[in-house]
Every structure is written in structure tokens, then in C-alpha cells.
Design an enzyme around this catalytic site. Sequence first.
Site, PDB file in Angstrom:
ATOM      1  N   ASP A   2      -2.807   2.407  -5.785  1.00  0.00           N
ATOM      2  CA  ASP A   2      -1.847   2.647  -4.949  1.00  0.00           C
ATOM      3  C   ASP A   2      -2.344   1.232  -4.134  1.00  0.00           C
ATOM      4  OD1 ASP A   2      -4.139   2.977  -4.277  1.00  0.00           O
ATOM      5  OD2 ASP A   2      -3.121   4.412  -2.558  1.00  0.00           O
ATOM      6  N   GLU A   3      -2.328   0.114  -4.203  1.00  0.00           N
ATOM      7  CA  GLU A   3      -2.368  -1.016  -3.506  1.00  0.00           C
ATOM      8  C   GLU A   3      -2.575  -1.859  -4.410  1.00  0.00           C
ATOM      9  OE1 GLU A   3      -5.407  -1.672  -1.100  1.00  0.00           O
ATOM     10  OE2 GLU A   3      -6.913  -0.832  -2.278  1.00  0.00           O
ATOM     11  N   ASP A  61       0.979  -0.994   0.134  1.00  0.00           N
ATOM     12  CA  ASP A  61       0.063  -0.181   0.142  1.00  0.00           C
ATOM     13  C   ASP A  61       0.908   1.082   0.037  1.00  0.00           C
ATOM     14  OD1 ASP A  61      -2.084   1.496   0.270  1.00  0.00           O
ATOM     15  OD2 ASP A  61      -2.408   1.246   1.899  1.00  0.00           O
TER      16      ASP A  61
END
Length: 649
Positions: free
Chosen positions: A206-207, A116
Site C-alpha cells: 500500500d505504499e 501511501d
Amino acid sequence: MAFKEDRSLDTEVVAGEHDTLKYQLLGPSLTKAGQDSVDQRKVAEVIYNASNSTGSKYFHNELARDQSLTHKIDGLVARKRQLEQLDVGHHRRRADDYIAELELTRDLSQAIVHIDCDAFYAAVEELDRPELKLVPMAVGKGVLTTCNYHARKFGCRSGMAGFVAMKLCPELICLPLNFGKYTAKAKEVRAILAEYDPRFESGSIDEAYLNITKYCETNQIEPEDAVAQLREQVAEKTKITVSAGIAANGKIAKIASNRNKPNGQFRVASDRVTIMAFMRDLPVRKINGVGRVFERELDAIGIKTCGDIFDHRALLSSLFGEKAFQFLINCYLGLGRTRFQPAEEYERKSVGTERTFRDKSGSAELGAQLRRTAEELEKDLARTQLKGRTLVLKIKLHTYEVLTRQVIPPKAVHRADDLYNHSLPMLSKLDKDIPGMRIRLMGLRVTNLVSMKAGATSNFFGSFQRKSSGDAEDTAKRKAGAIEDDGTDWEVWPDDEFEAAAREERQSEQQEMESLSQELLEEASRRSKHGKEILPNPKARGEGPVPEESVWSCPICLRPQVARDKEFNDHIDFCLSRQTIREAVKDTSSRTSPGDSQILPEGLNRASGGEGFGEIPARPRQAPEEGQPKADALTTAGGVKAKRRRFFH
């Protein structure tokens, strides 16, 4: 009702008027990292007063929802008291048997990592403006999409209305979104992730989830060392930091990735004793799929931590339904998925677009908005090369009430004129049935998808396998496991629908916060699409183009299958053995006829597992295209004939 959401957050709300509403107004991002030292009672009061200061329709809608939920919870508590007076030994034994069965499936052999990025949008902006690292800053104007850790100390968080954040932190600097910049940086990060697992699965921009088992075996390195090395590479090459969780499955890895944020990692050892201990004291709100509503329901019957689930196991299915029972037992045991794949390989169920705007009314204004919405959807369908057999209209009234209608056009649609012409009667009827109708959101969506790609063999059965991604309607936080690859080796987890419901809650919160900002700041804002781009995985170094394997769609479950005779026949037998045909016959008799429009429930029904868009009428049969297997006659005038026949002779 006074209760704590998380021991570490100390969010106990002082009993008083609207105490549960104040907790609800804290929003779905309450468990975000960086909130530990925040006085959440103060934040709740600020949000409550700001929302109620102008007689906001949003506030009154939230108040009505809170009262409705409170009434529902009163019923749950009463039902629990009744059950406790009965002999629930049978349900307890059944739960124990289910736990024993699940224990046999526990896989401790995999090293799963959840990556993350730390305050991703803010971190990217700080690269261009380093001075912002030292001050509270956020990205997003009307609604915050993220904020740095300085801002989080004041209680600011993603999904919060900008004017509320400014009350909490008057020095907050808010920057506009720049998706091109974020996408470029995400590609840099993803290139590094592909070195450790070329088939990593994106949760969002974003993860990501990685299975580094093979990498660790090949390079003779421990998972912790491999992840530390990965994080160091990301920091050196991209100049941003990532946090990571390492565990035996994705569920625990995701929870663990939040433990040492920012720029840290945490591992839950892959042994049963450690996992059970880790889950025992974990607040249920920390589980992905447990939102504010479900948390309040669980709290009302005495379940605050995952360890509490076991003591209430005999009551769960009667109170919440079978799927909730399975979901919660899996949480108690700390079980989760171990198989991951690139997000672009998952099957897509719908394509749609919607916009939030200032209140609109009148046939001319509403018709013009419908035309714009249809044109936007046409562009999305052209990009994805899809069309849909079912068309859904969604509107949100000025009172925040959401209504949906659907229609089955005579043929699959994708052009703006067809989308507009088939949805206009539904909108006109709503306008007629609701005098003085004013709306603040309009959306169009097509389901029951058909590929428009030349030579697509899946057109025969009206299903498709998505081969690419990057379109804006991919879910903001795409959760793994919603669709698995074939009928003989599914790894289906009960988390899927709960994670989808929680995701829907976050998206709904985002839209409502935008509308609230419009009311109080008198500025229009378009619905944000941050985080919705799911990029295809980068190819490993030296890897050439992968030839696309032919697929045939199963006429029973509509899932794409490898185009090989034996495997396809085996899958057909599997589907038939699960009584899918019998269920299809039952469903067919209750479906509406093509052309009808109807009111559809909004959201996810946990007890029934409903999809939220109602029943879909049976599709008309089409002639098989060249290259498809020649299917036996499975469909008759009276429904589906349940005959176990081979598809090849």
C-alpha cells in the site's frame, strides 16, 4: 523517566511505577496518522492493565526488556558524563568535516513522491460495505492490521491486540483479512502509478516511491499539480484515497506523506534552508528507522528532535557507534535517497518461514511441527527457484526468549526431507539442553542462496539476482536502498540497517501481540503475512516484454554485474581496491567449519553493523558453468589470494 515522544501527540507519561514500560507497550505504530487527539496516557494504562491482568508471560517478558533497556540507558548517560569531561574537539571537527562532505552530495534536482494508501485494508473493505465508513472498524481478528480513522480516534491502531482495541472501543467492528481482495485493488493503484514513473519502487502493498522528475519535465507540469492529478485518478478509478509527500528525496517525502492524511498531500520545497528548517523541529521518532528503543536512548542523552543532533555530534560515534553517527547526521541534514527501482530488482538474501502457535513441547510434537515447517519452506523455495547453503533454525520459548541455531549442510538444500534432517539435530539438542522446553514459535530459513534456474550463470559464485517477486517472505514494509545495483555507482545510505531494525521491531511486535491474544482469548492464531506481497511493476502501455540481460556475479562482493568484459573488469578492480580481499582473508580465519551449529545473536547491532546471523563459512568452489568468465585462481588452500588480475585475457 518521563518524556514526550511527539509534541503533537502529547504522550507524556506521568512518572511512576513502570512508566517507561507503559510507553513501550504503546507499540511501534504510535506515530500513525489519526492519533493526534488521542489521550495516549489512557491508552497506555489500558494496555498495561490488560497485559498484566492475568500474569501474562508477554507482560513479564516486556518488563524484563524494559529493565534491561533502562540499565543500558543508565550506562549511556554515565558514558556521556565521562565524555563531557574530556576534550572531544577532535570528534567535533571530524563530525563537521563529515557534514561538509555530505553537503557536497546534496541533490535538489529531483522530485520524489511517497504515496501511501489511506487505511488501505479498511478502505477496501468499506467499498463492499459502505455502512462501515460511519463506524469504528478494523481489519484483523487476533491482531489489528489496520483500522479506519473513526477507530483511530479511540486509540486503536495497527499492531494492537484485538482484545485491547475492544477495551478502548467496545463498538469496534473487526473483519477477517482477505488478501486476494487487497492484492487486486493494489494492482489497480499500481497501474496508475506506472503512468507517472514506470520504475516506481514499492515499499509494501500500500505504499510506493516515485521519481516524477521526468514526467514533470515531459508534461511541463509542477510536481504538486502532477501529484494532485495522480491522487484524483486513483480516487476516481479505484474508489480509495491516497496521501502523498513531495520532496527532494525519499526520506523527507515519506515524512511529508503523513502530514495531511487522509487524502492529502504536502510538499517540502527543494531548497536547503527549507529542508533544514523542516528537520530541525522534527521529533526523531518521526524518522523511519528510529523505533521505541533508539528513541529512548536518544532522549536520555538530550536528543529529542533532529535539530538536537547537531549539538551532540561530537559524542554520537562514541555513544552509539559509527553507523548510528552517520545515520543521525544524515537525518539532521535531511539527506536521503533519490534513486529508486522496482522492488523485484533487489537482491534477496534469504528465504524462510515461521509460525506462532500455542505452547508445544515433547520430541514428538516438536518434531511434527518441524516437519510442517520444512514442508512450508520447501514450497517457498520451489516457488522462488532457490536453495540455500546455510540453514537457520529459530524458536521462541514460552518465556518469549528467542534462540537461533545454524548449520552448514554438505550441499545446498531445498527439499523438505533435507531441511528436516539437517535441522532436527539442532532442535533435539535444544530440547536436551533446556529441560521441559516449551516453544510458541518455530521457523526455518536458508541463506547463502543459489539459484535453481536452468542455465543460471550466477550458480558459479553462489549468488543471484532476483528477477521476480510476490513471495510471502518479502518484508512487510520493504525499505528502499538495502542493496544497490553495482560496485561503481552505489548510492548506499546509513538508513538501511536502522530501517531494517525498526521493521524487525514492528514484525516482532506483531507476533508478540498474536501470542498475547492467544493467552487471554484462548484462541490459536497463525502468524499474519499481511502486506508482504511485493508485486512486480506493471508494464507501461504498449510496452512489450523486456529481454533479460545476462549477468555475471562478482566473486568478491557476489553482486550481479552486467555481462560485458570492460564493465566486469572495472568492477573487479574496484572491489580489490577497497581491500575486500584482505578483509575476506581475515574473516575466513575466524569462520566456523561446515557442519557446526552455534548460538546466534538476535536483532541488529547498530554499533557493529552485524547481520544478526553470525559468520557464514566459506563456500566450496564449483566448476564454472558454460558462459561464465574464466576467473583467475583467487582461492587457495590457505584462503584468498589478493592478486589484481584481469578476468579476461
